[in-house]
Design an enzyme around this catalytic site. Structure first.
Site, PDB file in Angstrom:
ATOM      1  N   LYS A  87       0.820  -1.217   0.000  1.00 46.36           N
ATOM      2  CA  LYS A  87       0.000   0.000   0.000  1.00 46.36           C
ATOM      3  C   LYS A  87       0.853   1.266   0.000  1.00 46.36           C
ATOM      4  CE  LYS A  87      -2.591   0.346   3.565  1.00 46.36           C
ATOM      5  NZ  LYS A  87      -1.667   1.207   4.321  1.00 46.36           N
ATOM      6  N   THR A 132       3.902   1.504  -1.051  1.00 43.20           N
ATOM      7  CA  THR A 132       4.600   1.543  -2.334  1.00 43.20           C
ATOM      8  C   THR A 132       3.700   2.127  -3.415  1.00 43.20           C
ATOM      9  OG1 THR A 132       5.891  -0.396  -1.689  1.00 43.20           O
ATOM     10  CG2 THR A 132       5.816   0.117  -4.033  1.00 43.20           C
ATOM     11  N   ARG A 180       2.554   8.402   6.787  1.00 40.16           N
ATOM     12  CA  ARG A 180       2.912   8.283   8.198  1.00 40.16           C
ATOM     13  C   ARG A 180       4.397   7.989   8.369  1.00 40.16           C
ATOM     14  NH1 ARG A 180      -0.639   3.498  10.066  1.00 40.16           N
ATOM     15  NH2 ARG A 180      -0.157   2.885   7.938  1.00 40.16           N
ATOM     16  N   LYS A 189       7.032  -6.550  10.424  1.00 35.10           N
ATOM     17  CA  LYS A 189       6.247  -5.900   9.377  1.00 35.10           C
ATOM     18  C   LYS A 189       7.109  -5.114   8.397  1.00 35.10           C
ATOM     19  CE  LYS A 189       2.405  -2.651   8.792  1.00 35.10           C
ATOM     20  NZ  LYS A 189       3.154  -1.555   8.178  1.00 35.10           N
ATOM     21  N   ALA A 220      -3.195   1.566  12.759  1.00 37.40           N
ATOM     22  CA  ALA A 220      -4.597   1.563  12.343  1.00 37.40           C
ATOM     23  C   ALA A 220      -5.408   0.462  13.007  1.00 37.40           C
ATOM     24  CB  ALA A 220      -4.698   1.420  10.832  1.00 37.40           C
ATOM     25  N   PHE A 247      -3.558  -0.429   6.982  1.00 36.72           N
ATOM     26  CA  PHE A 247      -4.226  -1.720   6.793  1.00 36.72           C
ATOM     27  C   PHE A 247      -5.365  -1.603   5.780  1.00 36.72           C
ATOM     28  CE2 PHE A 247      -2.431  -2.352  11.208  1.00 36.72           C
ATOM     29  CZ  PHE A 247      -1.385  -3.134  10.768  1.00 36.72           C
ATOM     30  N   PHE A 255       2.982  -8.623  -8.847  1.00 36.41           N
ATOM     31  CA  PHE A 255       4.167  -9.328  -8.359  1.00 36.41           C
ATOM     32  C   PHE A 255       4.685 -10.235  -9.470  1.00 36.41           C
ATOM     33  CE2 PHE A 255       2.788  -7.709  -4.406  1.00 36.41           C
ATOM     34  CZ  PHE A 255       3.796  -7.875  -3.471  1.00 36.41           C
ATOM     35  N   TRP A 287       6.549  -0.831  -8.039  1.00 36.91           N
ATOM     36  CA  TRP A 287       7.755  -1.346  -7.369  1.00 36.91           C
ATOM     37  C   TRP A 287       8.881  -1.475  -8.380  1.00 36.91           C
ATOM     38  CZ3 TRP A 287      11.583  -4.900  -7.458  1.00 36.91           C
ATOM     39  CH2 TRP A 287      12.304  -5.094  -6.273  1.00 36.91           C
TER      40      TRP A 287
END
Length: 560
Positions: free
Chosen positions: A75, A77, A98, A109, A277, A305, A385, A413
């Site tokens: 998210k 990215t 953030r 994480k 979150a 999230f 991906f 990415w």
């Protein structure tokens, strides 16, 4: 010979940054508007923030996601890559994100600076100590804790019941050993013995207060309103009653200013504040988002999230409080994560599985329903991906088309802003057609239990809510204290729409259990604690910290 894929850290370290003064000039800011933290980081001064208040506001784009999985959704990215894509299309764009917490950075994480060729820089600094904001919040939190215990020691004029002190200490690390502690042992001169505990800094109410404050004076007002304990008559005691809001504001006077950095493609970014979150409201600061909107035509901001947590809280808490009207929402999804929601194990994700993808699609559908319920247009970002097969991509695009869900294959990415052009173009299209139909799913005047029920039924897709005996008593008390008009901040597992993290996909006919409420009156919301969600995470068996190091030149090693 197979080409080695560069890590996020290697990509970041080989990227050339522009001086932050140059980045500021793109926004119409001058050197005197900046408070420099070296060559590539700066805070925007209070006088500059005041000066731009009369500027026309740009369009705010909210980035959210499906329920996260261990496979990762990307998210942050996508948020970065989308901002870069807008600029490639000739739009004046900014990113508002953030700040990462050291807890997940050194745990499991990871950081929150994006990834691949869609990162904010300097990535190492942002993911570690940055400009010291989280340290200032930690210090203010613990200064308040120390002042509370000193008040007990010095006669306790406020008649605080030491058994009902709700303010905890904080540290910005995952440290399960500090969840419950006993302090004040060793005799009369060591303080008053009592039970205490630690939250991770990003779960501190001071973090939420800083992120929802509109300016320094609003920050001071909110700090004053924070409930720290109850007295022997079971009435709330606030930081203002203790007379310490001025000192706390002093400790935070620099931290409240937003931090200006840049992406790999030199798009300006404000990285400021970092509440979780799943246990807080999960959005960057109001000051940063509104400043970005005054400086750019498009602002891309993320909420933590899935749409059941960060987006719901952005729309019910942050947008309401700050008067922000988002123009559109991006819902980030990956084929890998949808296959996991369809029952595939993480170890088998590289194998094509169209049936599991179809089954997991139900999770994405629920989040789309939620955003539609708010009356907002959206575009699904299918974050690609390398393991995604042509058949899987074709299937997901077809499923989205069948449900009239606009979607764009996104490859930020690997390709940076170029990989987000289709997403940006579709967002421009939907925002130009958008009329203001943003509608919250509950009224602030609704009773607390009805607001919780609205979230559970309209956002999670649940059947009912059960309140523990403690929660029921708190509902009565909060009504008497005049807190029932506040919005709700649900503390819930991020992995499921329910409060049971094992119920993946799109569960139905479930009941959410609220075990207790926590008043965050300074922040301006009521926290509803569900399931076994905790405000101090623990470390995994093999923390990410074990791979981290520094080389002889002082460069970070193993930081993602």
């Amino acid at each position: 010979m197979k080409t080695k894929v560069k890590s996020d850290l290697e990509i970041a370290q080989h990227s050339k940054m522009e001086p932050i003064k140059t980045i500021a000039e793109k926004l119409g800011l001058h050197e005197d508007d900046l408070e420099l933290y070296g060559k590539y980081k700066a805070k925007i001064s209070s006088s500059a923030l005041k000066r731009i208040e009369t500027n026309t506001s740009g369009k705010v784009i909210l980035v959210t996601a499906i329920n996260p999985t261990p496979a990762g959704e990307g998210k942050s990215t996508v948020t970065v890559g989308l901002g870069d894509a807008f600029n490639r299309l000739g739009k004046k764009a900014m990113i508002a994100m953030r700040e990462p917490s050291l807890g997940p950075t050194m745990g499991i994480k990871g950081g929150a600076a994006g990834g691949g060729y869609a990162q904010v820089l300097p990535m190492e600094d942002i993911n570690l100590h940055f400009t010291g904001d989280l340290h200032a919040i930690t210090t203010a939190n613990n200064a308040l804790a120390a002042l509370i215990d000193n008040h007990l020691q010095q006669g306790n004029q406020l008649e605080i019941d030491q058994r009902r002190i709700v303010w905890k200490r904080a540290v910005d690390l995952n440290d399960r050993a500090l969840r419950k502690v006993v302090i004040g042992l060793g005799g009369p001169i060591q303080g008053v013995p009592r039970e205490d505990g630690f939250d991770i800094t990003v779960a501190s109410e001071i973090m939420a207060v800083l992120c929802l404050a509109k300016d320094l004076q609003d920050l001071k007002r909110r700090l004053s309103n924070m409930v720290i304990a109850y007295n022997h008559q079971k009435q709330p005691v606030t930081a203002g009653d203790l007379g310490v809001e001025g000192a706390l504001t002093l400790l935070l006077k620099e931290a409240v200013k937003p931090n200006l950095v840049q992406t790999i493609e030199h798009t300006p970014a404000l990285v400021h504040g970092g509440p979780f979150a799943n246990i807080a409201h999960g959005c960057n600061s109001v000051i940063a988002t509104t400043a970005a909107a005054k400086l750019a035509d498009y602002v891309v901001t993320e909420a933590g999230f899935g749409a059941d947590l960060g987006a719901e809280k952005f729309l019910h808490i942050k947008a309401r409080s700050a008067g922000i009207k988002p123009e559109a929402v991006v819902i980030v999804s990956t084929i890998r994560a949808l296959k996991m929601h369809g029952g595939v194990k993480k170890t088998d994700l590289a194998n094509e599985n169209v049936e599991a993808l179809r089954a997991g699609f139900a999770n994405l559908q629920k989040h789309v329903e939620t955003i539609r319920n708010f009356g907002l247009p959206f575009v699904i970002a299918i974050n690609k991906f390398v393991t995604d097969t042509e058949e899987e991509i074709k299937t997901l695009l077809s499923l989205c088309a069948e449900e009239n869900m606009p979607a764009a294959l996104t490859e930020v990415w690997e390709k940076g802003g170029e990989g987000g052009l289709e997403l940006a173009e579709k967002l421009i299209e939907v925002t130009e057609k958008h009329t203001d139909t943003f509608t919250p799913l509950y009224e602030l005047s609704d009773p607390i239990d009805e607001k919780v029920r609205a979230i559970v039924q309209k956002v999670y897709g649940g059947k009912e809510v059960e309140f523990s005996s403690k929660a029921k008593k708190q509902l009565e008390d909060f009504e008497k204290f005049g807190w029932s008009h506040l919005p709700i901040c649900m503390a819930k597992t991020q992995y499921s729409l329910s409060d049971d993290q094992t119920k993946i996909g799109r569960p139905d006919d479930f009941t959410i259990t609220v075990r207790e409420f926590k008043p965050s009156i300074g922040a301006g919301f009521i926290v509803a604690l569900t399931g076994d969600v905790m405000t101090m995470p623990g470390l995994p068996k093999e923390p990410a910290a074990l791979k981290m190091d520094v080389d002889e030149q002082g460069n970070a090693v193993g930081l993602f």
